[in-house]
Design an enzyme around this catalytic site. Structure first.
Site, PDB file in Angstrom:
ATOM      1  N   LYS A  15       0.959  -0.968  -0.337  1.00 23.84           N
ATOM      2  CA  LYS A  15       0.134  -0.062   0.307  1.00 23.84           C
ATOM      3  C   LYS A  15       0.518   1.130   0.211  1.00 23.84           C
ATOM      4  CE  LYS A  15      -2.208  -1.499   3.682  1.00 23.84           C
ATOM      5  NZ  LYS A  15      -1.688  -2.812   3.972  1.00 23.84           N
ATOM      6  N   ARG A  91     -10.159  -0.011   8.328  1.00 22.37           N
ATOM      7  CA  ARG A  91      -9.355  -1.068   8.869  1.00 22.37           C
ATOM      8  C   ARG A  91     -10.850  -1.922   9.116  1.00 22.37           C
ATOM      9  NH1 ARG A  91      -4.288   0.910   8.714  1.00 22.37           N
ATOM     10  NH2 ARG A  91      -2.663  -1.625   9.232  1.00 22.37           N
ATOM     11  N   ARG A 130      11.749  -4.736   5.683  1.00 22.35           N
ATOM     12  CA  ARG A 130      11.320  -3.109   5.037  1.00 22.35           C
ATOM     13  C   ARG A 130      12.546  -2.427   5.619  1.00 22.35           C
ATOM     14  NH1 ARG A 130       5.880  -1.729   4.980  1.00 22.35           N
ATOM     15  NH2 ARG A 130       5.762  -2.201   7.279  1.00 22.35           N
ATOM     16  N   ARG A 163      10.845  -0.667  11.177  1.00 30.65           N
ATOM     17  CA  ARG A 163       9.844  -0.328  12.337  1.00 30.65           C
ATOM     18  C   ARG A 163       9.085  -1.240  13.257  1.00 30.65           C
ATOM     19  NH1 ARG A 163       4.561   0.484   8.227  1.00 30.65           N
ATOM     20  NH2 ARG A 163       3.314  -0.879   9.710  1.00 30.65           N
ATOM     21  N   ARG A 174      -0.712  -8.859  13.559  1.00 29.75           N
ATOM     22  CA  ARG A 174      -1.359  -8.045  13.002  1.00 29.75           C
ATOM     23  C   ARG A 174      -1.798  -8.222  11.647  1.00 29.75           C
ATOM     24  NH1 ARG A 174       4.387  -4.754  10.639  1.00 29.75           N
ATOM     25  NH2 ARG A 174       2.549  -3.767   9.437  1.00 29.75           N
TER      26      ARG A 174
HETATM   27  P1  AP5 Z   1       5.021  -1.623   2.292  1.00 30.69           P
HETATM   28  O1  AP5 Z   1       4.591  -0.968   1.127  1.00 30.69           O
HETATM   29  O2  AP5 Z   1       5.950  -1.153   2.638  1.00 30.69           O
HETATM   30  O3  AP5 Z   1       3.337  -2.207   2.566  1.00 30.69           O
HETATM   31  P2  AP5 Z   1       2.537  -1.411   3.175  1.00 30.69           P
HETATM   32  O4  AP5 Z   1       0.751  -2.386   2.749  1.00 30.69           O
HETATM   33  O5  AP5 Z   1       1.606   0.233   3.333  1.00 30.69           O
HETATM   34  O6  AP5 Z   1       2.625  -2.729   4.207  1.00 30.69           O
HETATM   35  P3  AP5 Z   1       2.490  -2.120   6.175  1.00 30.69           P
HETATM   36  O7  AP5 Z   1       2.909  -2.662   7.125  1.00 30.69           O
HETATM   37  O8  AP5 Z   1       3.031  -0.573   5.777  1.00 30.69           O
HETATM   38  O9  AP5 Z   1       0.760  -1.789   6.379  1.00 30.69           O
HETATM   39  P4  AP5 Z   1       0.391  -2.089   8.118  1.00 30.69           P
HETATM   40  O10 AP5 Z   1      -1.117  -1.908   6.726  1.00 30.69           O
HETATM   41  O11 AP5 Z   1      -0.059  -3.310   8.733  1.00 30.69           O
HETATM   42  O12 AP5 Z   1       0.673  -1.097   8.159  1.00 30.69           O
HETATM   43  P5  AP5 Z   1       0.257   0.746   8.649  1.00 30.69           P
HETATM   44  O13 AP5 Z   1       1.562   1.541   8.527  1.00 30.69           O
HETATM   45  O14 AP5 Z   1      -0.725   1.267   7.726  1.00 30.69           O
HETATM   46  O15 AP5 Z   1       5.810  -2.667   1.776  1.00 30.69           O
HETATM   47  C1  AP5 Z   1       6.310  -3.433   2.840  1.00 30.69           C
HETATM   48  C2  AP5 Z   1       7.890  -4.113   2.324  1.00 30.69           C
HETATM   49  O16 AP5 Z   1       7.409  -4.635   0.664  1.00 30.69           O
HETATM   50  C3  AP5 Z   1       8.446  -2.855   1.933  1.00 30.69           C
HETATM   51  O17 AP5 Z   1       9.897  -3.264   2.046  1.00 30.69           O
HETATM   52  C4  AP5 Z   1       8.302  -3.069   0.141  1.00 30.69           C
HETATM   53  O18 AP5 Z   1       9.813  -2.620  -0.439  1.00 30.69           O
HETATM   54  C5  AP5 Z   1       7.949  -4.182  -0.067  1.00 30.69           C
HETATM   55  N1  AP5 Z   1       7.189  -4.219  -1.133  1.00 30.69           N
HETATM   56  C6  AP5 Z   1       6.380  -3.600  -1.496  1.00 30.69           C
HETATM   57  N2  AP5 Z   1       5.597  -4.359  -2.509  1.00 30.69           N
HETATM   58  C7  AP5 Z   1       6.789  -4.881  -3.178  1.00 30.69           C
HETATM   59  C8  AP5 Z   1       6.249  -5.986  -4.503  1.00 30.69           C
HETATM   60  N3  AP5 Z   1       5.237  -6.195  -5.005  1.00 30.69           N
HETATM   61  N4  AP5 Z   1       7.077  -7.556  -3.943  1.00 30.69           N
HETATM   62  C9  AP5 Z   1       8.313  -7.073  -3.577  1.00 30.69           C
HETATM   63  N5  AP5 Z   1       8.431  -6.249  -2.546  1.00 30.69           N
HETATM   64  C10 AP5 Z   1       7.262  -5.345  -2.463  1.00 30.69           C
HETATM   65  O19 AP5 Z   1      -0.181   0.426  10.603  1.00 30.69           O
HETATM   66  C11 AP5 Z   1       0.816   0.283  11.515  1.00 30.69           C
HETATM   67  C12 AP5 Z   1       0.129   0.151  13.010  1.00 30.69           C
HETATM   68  O20 AP5 Z   1      -0.486   1.991  12.827  1.00 30.69           O
HETATM   69  C13 AP5 Z   1      -1.338  -0.725  12.933  1.00 30.69           C
HETATM   70  O21 AP5 Z   1      -0.458  -2.375  13.317  1.00 30.69           O
HETATM   71  C14 AP5 Z   1      -2.759   0.105  13.564  1.00 30.69           C
HETATM   72  O22 AP5 Z   1      -1.388   0.028  15.308  1.00 30.69           O
HETATM   73  C15 AP5 Z   1      -2.320   1.780  13.387  1.00 30.69           C
HETATM   74  N6  AP5 Z   1      -3.329   1.758  12.253  1.00 30.69           N
HETATM   75  C16 AP5 Z   1      -2.941   2.718  11.426  1.00 30.69           C
HETATM   76  N7  AP5 Z   1      -4.120   2.657  10.438  1.00 30.69           N
HETATM   77  C17 AP5 Z   1      -4.539   1.937  11.355  1.00 30.69           C
HETATM   78  C18 AP5 Z   1      -6.321   2.115  11.134  1.00 30.69           C
HETATM   79  N8  AP5 Z   1      -7.008   2.660  10.399  1.00 30.69           N
HETATM   80  N9  AP5 Z   1      -7.202   1.955  12.650  1.00 30.69           N
HETATM   81  C19 AP5 Z   1      -5.947   1.055  13.414  1.00 30.69           C
HETATM   82  N10 AP5 Z   1      -5.626   1.588  14.026  1.00 30.69           N
HETATM   83  C20 AP5 Z   1      -4.537   2.193  12.729  1.00 30.69           C
END
Ligand code: AP5
Length: 217
Positions: A15, A91, A130, A163, A174
């Site tokens: 994402k 979410r 990552r 992270r 997660r």
């Molecule tokens: P990346 O693009 O960083 O993946 P992502 O989908 O953004 O993953 P996240 O872990 O950031 O998602 P998340 O939803 O768990 O975390 P968030 O920050 O929203 O890619 C990941 C890795 O893969 C990178 O190294 C990249 O280079 C590699 N990659 C990408 N695409 C690839 C491909 N096609 N092939 C190979 N490699 C690839 O949330 C974090 C925390 O915040 C949550 O756990 C929660 O505590 C809180 N939070 C956030 N939003 C909410 C909400 N709406 N409600 C409640 N709590 C929330």
């Protein structure tokens, strides 16, 4: 005319990686609730400390707190003019309903939901490798997309960081929480006819043009 796009999918599906590319390709700003919560780590308040602790454990932040923070962000001029690429929000079903209500206040609605799916094994592989630039936010992967100089950002030379919630056991937590609370949103938006499923088990460069076509289509 502002455009509101949701990027839906499990941890590590890409994402954030794709959103950063889509900002340049579509002119729609990225709004990542994860990034907004991480930015609170410099704030010395009980709420900010509690949020950092919940994130490190892989838990979801309560809906009311999340929706209120998102509502403030959507009020900013870049979002009012251009909309948002919503990365990590909604979410839960209550968050999705709150988003509908927020957008309806200005006569807007969600245009498309781009659903990027990957397996749990792939999520752990991607997230545990990552690294991110603390200065510019660029995302790397130690194997799939390494920086030119180990642990340094190609763009500004900053030392890359990992992270706290990217340890394999927390990633599994997660992912399970994603299946329980967030995956049901796919049906929620499928029934509305705005869900676009895009296979994320492919290289980044193959996925981006499909996402652009879905947004512009
Ligand atoms: P990346 O693009 O960083 O993946 P992502 O989908 O953004 O993953 P996240 O872990 O950031 O998602 P998340 O939803 O768990 O975390 P968030 O920050 O929203 O890619 C990941 C890795 O893969 C990178 O190294 C990249 O280079 C590699 N990659 C990408 N695409 C690839 C491909 N096609 N092939 C190979 N490699 C690839 O949330 C974090 C925390 O915040 C949550 O756990 C929660 O505590 C809180 N939070 C956030 N939003 C909410 C909400 N709406 N409600 C409640 N709590 C929330």
């Amino acid at each position: 005319m502002p455009t509101y796009i949701i990027l839906l999918g499990p941890p590590g599906c890409g994402k954030g990686t794709q959103a950063k590319r889509l900002v340049d390709l579509t002119g729609i700003p990225q709004v990542s609730t994860g990034d907004l919560f991480r930015a609170m780590k410099t704030m010395d308040t009980p709420l900010a400390r509690e949020i950092q602790a919940m994130m490190a454990r892989g838990e979801l932040i309560p809906d009311a707190t999340t929706v209120s923070m998102l509502a403030d962000r959507l009020e900013e001029s870049d979002c009012r003019e251009n909309g948002a690429l919503l990365d990590g929000f909604p979410r839960t079903i209550p968050q999705a309903e709150a988003l509908d209500d927020l957008l309806a206040e200005s006569g807007q609605r969600v245009s498309k939901v781009l659903y990027l799916d990957i397996t749990e094994e792939e999520a752990v592989r991607r997230v545990s490798g990552r690294r991110s630039c603390p200065t510019c936010g660029r995302i790397y992967h130690v194997a799939f997309d390494p920086p030119k100089v180990a642990e340094r950002c190609d763009d500004d030379g900053a030392v890359l960081s990992q992270r706290a919630d990217d340890q394999p056991d927390v990633v599994s937590e997660r992912y399970q929480l994603y299946l329980e609370k967030t995956a049901p949103l796919a049906d929620f938006y499928r029934e509305r006819g705005i869900l676009v499923e895009i296979s994320a088990m492919r290289p980044v460069d193959e996925i981006t043009p499909e996402m652009v076509a879905a947004i512009q289509g």
